[in-house]
Design a protein around this motif. Sequence first.
Motif, mmCIF file in Angstrom:
data_model
loop_
_atom_site.group_PDB
_atom_site.id
_atom_site.type_symbol
_atom_site.label_atom_id
_atom_site.label_comp_id
_atom_site.label_asym_id
_atom_site.label_seq_id
_atom_site.Cartn_x
_atom_site.Cartn_y
_atom_site.Cartn_z
ATOM 1 N N UNK A 81 24.108 13.836 74.953
ATOM 2 C CA UNK A 81 25.528 13.961 75.252
ATOM 3 C C UNK A 81 26.065 15.312 74.822
ATOM 4 N N UNK A 82 25.603 15.781 73.667
ATOM 5 C CA UNK A 82 25.966 17.114 73.196
ATOM 6 C C UNK A 82 25.450 18.172 74.164
ATOM 7 N N UNK A 83 24.250 17.942 74.678
ATOM 8 C CA UNK A 83 23.691 18.884 75.643
ATOM 9 C C UNK A 83 24.529 18.977 76.902
ATOM 10 N N UNK A 84 25.080 17.850 77.343
ATOM 11 C CA UNK A 84 25.943 17.869 78.524
ATOM 12 C C UNK A 84 27.223 18.655 78.269
ATOM 13 N N UNK A 85 27.754 18.541 77.066
ATOM 14 C CA UNK A 85 28.954 19.320 76.731
ATOM 15 C C UNK A 85 28.647 20.818 76.748
ATOM 16 N N UNK A 86 27.519 21.174 76.159
ATOM 17 C CA UNK A 86 27.135 22.584 76.158
ATOM 18 C C UNK A 86 26.912 23.064 77.591
ATOM 19 N N UNK A 87 26.337 22.210 78.428
ATOM 20 C CA UNK A 87 26.119 22.571 79.828
ATOM 21 C C UNK A 87 27.443 22.838 80.536
ATOM 22 N N UNK A 88 28.482 22.078 80.187
ATOM 23 C CA UNK A 88 29.788 22.296 80.796
ATOM 24 C C UNK A 88 30.362 23.650 80.378
ATOM 25 N N UNK A 89 30.177 24.015 79.112
ATOM 26 C CA UNK A 89 30.627 25.333 78.652
ATOM 27 C C UNK A 89 29.884 26.434 79.412
ATOM 28 N N UNK A 90 28.570 26.272 79.561
ATOM 29 C CA UNK A 90 27.760 27.269 80.272
ATOM 30 C C UNK A 90 28.177 27.341 81.742
ATOM 31 N N UNK A 91 28.536 26.199 82.323
ATOM 32 C CA UNK A 91 28.976 26.192 83.718
ATOM 33 C C UNK A 91 30.243 27.025 83.896
ATOM 34 N N UNK A 92 31.180 26.890 82.975
ATOM 35 C CA UNK A 92 32.402 27.701 83.063
ATOM 36 C C UNK A 92 32.068 29.186 82.949
ATOM 37 N N UNK A 93 31.059 29.519 82.140
ATOM 38 C CA UNK A 93 30.640 30.912 82.030
ATOM 39 C C UNK A 93 30.058 31.408 83.352
ATOM 40 N N UNK A 94 29.177 30.621 83.953
ATOM 41 C CA UNK A 94 28.537 31.043 85.203
ATOM 42 C C UNK A 94 29.574 31.279 86.299
ATOM 43 N N UNK A 95 30.557 30.395 86.370
ATOM 44 C CA UNK A 95 31.613 30.587 87.363
ATOM 45 C C UNK A 95 32.402 31.855 87.078
ATOM 46 N N UNK A 96 32.692 32.094 85.799
ATOM 47 C CA UNK A 96 33.451 33.290 85.428
ATOM 48 C C UNK A 96 32.664 34.559 85.706
ATOM 49 N N UNK A 97 31.333 34.494 85.576
ATOM 50 C CA UNK A 97 30.483 35.659 85.799
ATOM 51 C C UNK A 97 30.345 35.962 87.293
ATOM 52 N N UNK A 98 30.146 34.926 88.090
ATOM 53 C CA UNK A 98 29.932 35.137 89.522
ATOM 54 C C UNK A 98 31.229 35.342 90.297
ATOM 55 N N UNK A 99 32.340 34.811 89.774
ATOM 56 C CA UNK A 99 33.634 34.989 90.443
ATOM 57 C C UNK A 99 34.650 35.470 89.401
ATOM 58 N N UNK A 100 34.553 36.712 88.968
ATOM 59 C CA UNK A 100 35.431 37.207 87.908
ATOM 60 C C UNK A 100 36.778 37.715 88.426
ATOM 61 N N UNK A 101 37.456 36.907 89.228
ATOM 62 C CA UNK A 101 38.714 37.330 89.838
ATOM 63 C C UNK A 101 39.807 36.337 89.470
ATOM 64 N N UNK A 102 40.647 36.746 88.548
ATOM 65 C CA UNK A 102 41.670 35.868 87.979
ATOM 66 C C UNK A 102 42.634 35.355 89.050
ATOM 67 N N UNK A 103 43.186 36.261 89.848
ATOM 68 C CA UNK A 103 44.193 35.863 90.831
ATOM 69 C C UNK A 103 43.605 34.937 91.895
ATOM 70 N N UNK A 104 42.403 35.243 92.377
ATOM 71 C CA UNK A 104 41.789 34.406 93.407
ATOM 72 C C UNK A 104 41.505 32.996 92.892
ATOM 73 N N UNK A 105 40.957 32.903 91.687
ATOM 74 C CA UNK A 105 40.664 31.582 91.117
ATOM 75 C C UNK A 105 41.951 30.804 90.845
ATOM 76 N N UNK A 106 42.970 31.496 90.358
ATOM 77 C CA UNK A 106 44.239 30.840 90.093
ATOM 78 C C UNK A 106 44.879 30.349 91.387
ATOM 79 N N UNK A 107 44.814 31.187 92.431
ATOM 80 C CA UNK A 107 45.352 30.774 93.727
ATOM 81 C C UNK A 107 44.581 29.613 94.328
ATOM 82 N N UNK A 108 43.260 29.628 94.180
ATOM 83 C CA UNK A 108 42.434 28.534 94.683
ATOM 84 C C UNK A 108 42.770 27.224 93.977
ATOM 85 N N UNK A 109 42.903 27.272 92.661
ATOM 86 C CA UNK A 109 43.217 26.057 91.904
ATOM 87 C C UNK A 109 44.598 25.531 92.267
ATOM 88 N N UNK A 110 45.573 26.443 92.372
ATOM 89 C CA UNK A 110 46.918 26.012 92.739
ATOM 90 C C UNK A 110 46.977 25.395 94.114
#
Length: 522
Positions: free
Chosen positions: A429-458
């Motif tokens: 279960x701890x490993x899954x939590x760490x995987x979620x943190x790493x997933x947020x990193x991978x997304x931030x690395x491959x799509x490092x565009x604040x405005x685009x991600x914010x617009x997509x989420x909105x």
Amino acid sequence: MAHLIRHKITNKLTNAAHTVSNKSQAKVSGVFARMGFQAATDEEGLGFAECDDLDYDYRQGMKMDVIQGEEEGGPTEGEGELDGDSHYQRDGTGPRPSTLKIGGSLDEDKPKITSWEAGWNVTNAIQGMFVLGLPYAILHGGYLGLFLIIFAAVVCCYTGKILIACLYEENEDGIKVRVRDTYVDIANACCAPRFPALGGHIVNVAQIIELVMTCILYVVVSGNLMVNSFPGFPVSQKAWSVVATVALLPCAFLKNLKAVSKFSMLCTLAHFVINILVVAYCLSRARDWAWDKVKFYIDVKKFPISIGIIVFSYTSQIFLPSLEGNMQKPNEFHCMMEWTHIAACVLKGLFALVAYLTWADATKEVITDNLPSTIRAVVNLFLVAKALLSYPLPFFAAVEVLEKSFFQDGGRALFPDCYGPTGQLKSWGLGLRIALVVFTLLMAVFVPHFALLMGLTGSLTGAGLCFLLPSLFHLKLQWRNLLWHHVFFDVAIFVIGGICAISGLIHSVEGLIEAYRYNIHE
């Protein structure tokens, strides 16, 4: 009959005691009370975490409400129904407790919040650090962008009110009583009886997406601020994002958020101070303001992204049902929503306008990157600290919803429980939590565009949770009590929200694809 009543009372007390002793110690605070995040949601997260603590106490009182209601022979609706919102039901085994308010309930002894405290929670959600992207929305929208800041405030205030109206039904005496607790309860009621769990699944998926995207945005903005604070360092934005994620890995080990919430409160106050400093700097350059740059035309390709940015900055609906249920005077909820959204509208509009007038076409995705290098580093370091301390709140909200949905759904989960008999988190279960943190990193690395991600989420979740679903649910549940102008408003908001969501989503995805291709070629 008396034996049956005593048997029910004993079962209720046993379940409540079991929940308090075994689960509350092992589980971290849930979403936005939020879905007390943002999330919160929200800023986003701080208000949600604080509201969730109160919400848990409130719900324990509701269990006693049900017991007393059965003793008095009052109606209950917990038996034979589907579970409500997963992140609110800590035990995950029994039916959803009734929220029907019956005189003399023990709920009155539970801690409540004032309208000012509720307003602080809402303000945290809609006045967070994501307002730093609003000047960029004005860059592509001009005066229409300012109008949308006002329009979004009005609509989100209205949909917040009608969402709360969906929690209530009139009894035989014509008195409105609260019969639902959460956004998920409302969604399930709208889809019943044909698809009684469909609405809840849709809302849960939307809130998970919004929470995870919020975490990604915190990592992106941290890397963005650091690379612009120290441009002379041979460290890229992606590398700074990795450094930020390393600092966030301990989030997977935390068992409560009280200490983090205190730090986040201080950082939120610091953020308001930073906003004031930015505005003060802009006012000092008032002679050079480029009024001629603010036009009525729009950038057809990029303006839909601005719509998503503006809508995302107002998202708070997901935790409003819990917030209203914890208010000392729920009748002051409407007034609280009005003054918080009026204040947000004025402050956001002024901040976005003066910042854009100062830098005009040079306005960047995160406005603090436009500041002179002498003060930029200090301001950005404060914002990075705030982003990192705000990250755990949406992170744990998302973790709790995922755990409830897939690992602890009262024996109906797809996977085995990630907690041991003593409430200790298992290693996988701890490993899954760490995987979620790493997933947020991978997304931030491959799509490092604040405005685009914010617009997509909105566009994807913000418009759905704030525009589409509240108006649709209000029409479905309150149809008999609506006046014609309410029907008109609900239909208009649904149509406008749908158009904005689709256009913003399409253009945000196109922008992300172009940015991704550019990064590959680069």
